[in-house]
Scaffold this active site. Sequence first.
Site, short mmCIF file in Angstrom:
data_model
loop_
_atom_site.label_atom_id
_atom_site.label_comp_id
_atom_site.label_asym_id
_atom_site.label_seq_id
_atom_site.Cartn_x
_atom_site.Cartn_y
_atom_site.Cartn_z
N LYS A 22 -0.79 9.24 -14.48
CA LYS A 22 -1.30 7.86 -14.49
C LYS A 22 -2.65 7.81 -13.79
O LYS A 22 -3.62 7.26 -14.32
CB LYS A 22 -0.32 6.94 -13.77
CG LYS A 22 -0.88 5.57 -13.41
CD LYS A 22 0.10 4.65 -12.70
CE LYS A 22 0.18 4.89 -11.23
NZ LYS A 22 -0.88 4.27 -10.42
N ASN A 23 -2.74 8.41 -12.61
CA ASN A 23 -3.96 8.26 -11.79
C ASN A 23 -5.12 9.11 -12.30
O ASN A 23 -6.25 8.90 -11.88
CB ASN A 23 -3.65 8.54 -10.33
CG ASN A 23 -2.77 7.45 -9.75
OD1 ASN A 23 -2.58 6.39 -10.36
ND2 ASN A 23 -2.20 7.70 -8.59
N CYS A 118 -3.11 -5.47 -2.32
CA CYS A 118 -1.82 -5.30 -3.00
C CYS A 118 -0.76 -5.16 -1.92
O CYS A 118 -1.07 -5.21 -0.72
CB CYS A 118 -1.84 -4.09 -3.93
SG CYS A 118 -1.78 -2.56 -3.03
N ARG A 123 -6.73 -2.64 0.91
CA ARG A 123 -7.38 -1.76 -0.08
C ARG A 123 -8.75 -2.28 -0.51
O ARG A 123 -9.00 -2.61 -1.66
CB ARG A 123 -6.45 -1.53 -1.27
CG ARG A 123 -5.15 -0.88 -0.81
CD ARG A 123 -4.22 -0.62 -1.93
NE ARG A 123 -4.69 0.51 -2.75
CZ ARG A 123 -4.08 0.87 -3.88
NH1 ARG A 123 -3.05 0.19 -4.31
NH2 ARG A 123 -4.53 1.89 -4.59
N ASP A 309 1.73 9.07 -2.03
CA ASP A 309 2.49 8.53 -3.17
C ASP A 309 3.87 9.15 -3.30
O ASP A 309 4.65 8.72 -4.15
CB ASP A 309 1.72 8.75 -4.48
CG ASP A 309 0.46 7.90 -4.52
OD1 ASP A 309 -0.38 8.14 -5.40
OD2 ASP A 309 0.31 7.01 -3.66
N ARG A 401 5.11 0.50 -14.11
CA ARG A 401 3.66 0.77 -14.00
C ARG A 401 3.40 2.28 -13.97
O ARG A 401 2.36 2.74 -14.39
CB ARG A 401 3.12 0.15 -12.71
CG ARG A 401 3.14 -1.35 -12.68
CD ARG A 401 2.37 -1.88 -11.49
NE ARG A 401 1.02 -1.31 -11.45
CZ ARG A 401 0.16 -1.54 -10.45
NH1 ARG A 401 0.51 -2.29 -9.44
NH2 ARG A 401 -1.04 -1.00 -10.48
C1 EPZ Z 1 -5.65 6.16 -5.34
O1 EPZ Z 1 -5.86 4.85 -4.83
C2 EPZ Z 1 -4.36 6.12 -6.13
N1 EPZ Z 1 -4.50 5.17 -7.24
C3 EPZ Z 1 -3.22 5.69 -5.22
O2 EPZ Z 1 -2.01 5.75 -5.98
C4 EPZ Z 1 -3.11 6.68 -4.07
O3 EPZ Z 1 -2.09 6.25 -3.19
C5 EPZ Z 1 -4.45 6.75 -3.33
O4 EPZ Z 1 -5.50 7.10 -4.26
C6 EPZ Z 1 -4.43 7.80 -2.22
O5 EPZ Z 1 -4.13 9.05 -2.75
C7 EPZ Z 1 -5.18 5.55 -8.34
O6 EPZ Z 1 -5.68 6.64 -8.44
C8 EPZ Z 1 -5.26 4.53 -9.44
P1 EPZ Z 1 -8.18 5.55 -1.68
P2 EPZ Z 1 -7.27 4.46 -4.14
O7 EPZ Z 1 -9.48 4.95 -2.05
O8 EPZ Z 1 -8.37 5.16 -4.82
C9 EPZ Z 1 -9.00 2.78 2.09
C10 EPZ Z 1 0.01 4.97 -6.87
O9 EPZ Z 1 1.10 4.73 -6.33
N2 EPZ Z 1 -10.25 2.44 1.39
O10 EPZ Z 1 -8.08 7.04 -1.54
O11 EPZ Z 1 -7.31 2.99 -4.04
C11 EPZ Z 1 -7.77 2.30 1.36
O12 EPZ Z 1 -7.47 0.96 1.71
C12 EPZ Z 1 -1.27 4.53 -6.20
O13 EPZ Z 1 -0.13 5.60 -7.95
C13 EPZ Z 1 -11.21 1.65 2.04
O14 EPZ Z 1 -11.01 1.24 3.18
O15 EPZ Z 1 -7.06 5.08 -2.69
C14 EPZ Z 1 -6.70 3.26 1.81
O16 EPZ Z 1 -6.21 2.83 3.05
C15 EPZ Z 1 -1.02 3.74 -4.93
N3 EPZ Z 1 -12.36 1.34 1.40
C16 EPZ Z 1 -7.47 4.58 1.99
O17 EPZ Z 1 -8.85 4.21 2.10
C17 EPZ Z 1 -12.63 1.79 0.13
O18 EPZ Z 1 -13.71 1.49 -0.42
C18 EPZ Z 1 -7.35 5.54 0.82
O19 EPZ Z 1 -7.66 4.82 -0.34
C19 EPZ Z 1 -11.66 2.58 -0.51
C20 EPZ Z 1 -10.48 2.90 0.14
#
Ligand code: EPZ
Length: 422
Positions: A22-23, A118, A123, A309, A401
Amino acid sequence: MDSILVKGNGALSGTIPIAGAKNACLTLMPATLLSDEPLTLTNAPRLSDIATMTQLLQSLGAEVASLQDGLVLALSSHAIDNRTADYDIVRKMRASILVLGPMLSRDGHAVVSLPGGCAIGARPVDLHLKALEAMGADLDLRDGYVHARAPGGRLKGAVVDFPFVSVGATENALLAATLARGTTVLKNAAREPEIVDLAQCLRKMGAQIEGEGTSTITIQGVDRLHGATHPVVTDRIELGTYMLVPAICGGEVECLGGRLDLVGAFAEKLDAAGVSVTQTERGLKVSRRNGRVKAVDVVTEPFPGFPTDLQAQMMALLCTADGTSVLEERIFENRFMHAPELTRMGAKIEVHGGHATVTGVERLKGARVMATDLRASVSLILAGLAAEGETIVSRVYHLDRGYERVEQKLRACGAQIERIKG
Ligand code: EPZ
């Protein structure tokens, strides 16, 4: 809203096919915006999130055809006539923000709704925006939208040093950098297999990229990208989820398409808990060595560390382990919502901030529980498979999802599981 009824039915054995990630698919699909030639994705997962991304791209004027029962996605962006990604679609799925980088890089302007938070956390997308600003973008945030422009119609290469690892921000910057003028260097980039998959697809489209899978990715911008055909990489989170079935229930399961390199840290943790994982020519064969797994501690980290995840699913296993485990969630600020639901099933869990202490019990008891987010929902299903009696998991739209045909895949291993239309 549908529910799922699960009855504990002893050891489960059989083969489970693992779908495309998915990701990975959610970041590969926006790559169509970078070219006016067709992009074909094979091994695509059949999930509601993919349907949402399809809807978003179609709202921008892209053509997205779902072929062969959804396994193949044929995308084309030669007729983009709308550069506004609307809140009504974006709010349904955070990954929608991934259209910003490619649309801005190819067309010089884009208007994308800010995604809401969410269940698992606020996020924000500040790292996405800072990366694009470093590449010359003018960003104006108003009315809940990012109004983005590239001066002169084109972004410029830049050094982007991420303060901490972000999968999505790395993907947005990587997508945007492919058509920027000059060289972009992404430092402290995410190393997830989904990033590697994206880079490999972009390279097939003519992008010049080096270093994917390491913390430093270098992209030499080109003037245009052409079409390509690319298979979506195996879903390591679905894989890890189904590897837990024999771990929590007993029996032996072979996860078809599973690759050890996708789940290294996770497999090491399972091994420490007393679960054997063997690479076969068809995938990963999993069974537990004794009647009950041992308690282990878990800390979630960016790849190649233990994936956030899989934290909820691992907690379900550790609820039945011999001993006490401590799980530390370092990626998201609110990702223990499955804990109170597992407690309803007799689990002994104490949550303090980012730490959850789990004292294993011999057997969980079936109960009515509620899914709160995607990975929590499947954690409750795993618990129900091993529990005594019946478990009903409500709000399974979360599950749909990220997991295709869960009932069929589990029933093939002997599980007693059915969907109750609600
Ligand atoms: C991706 O989300 C995945 N989603 C998530 O999977 C996964 O948990 C996550 O990466 C971490 O591996 C998809 O790929 C669609 P991050 P993403 O940016 O990109 C903070 C699932 O269950 N952050 O690595 O949103 C954020 O809040 C989903 O399939 C900022 O502060 O994750 C988080 O605490 C859930 N500012 C941390 O960094 C930003 O601009 C990591 O987020 C971006 C992120």
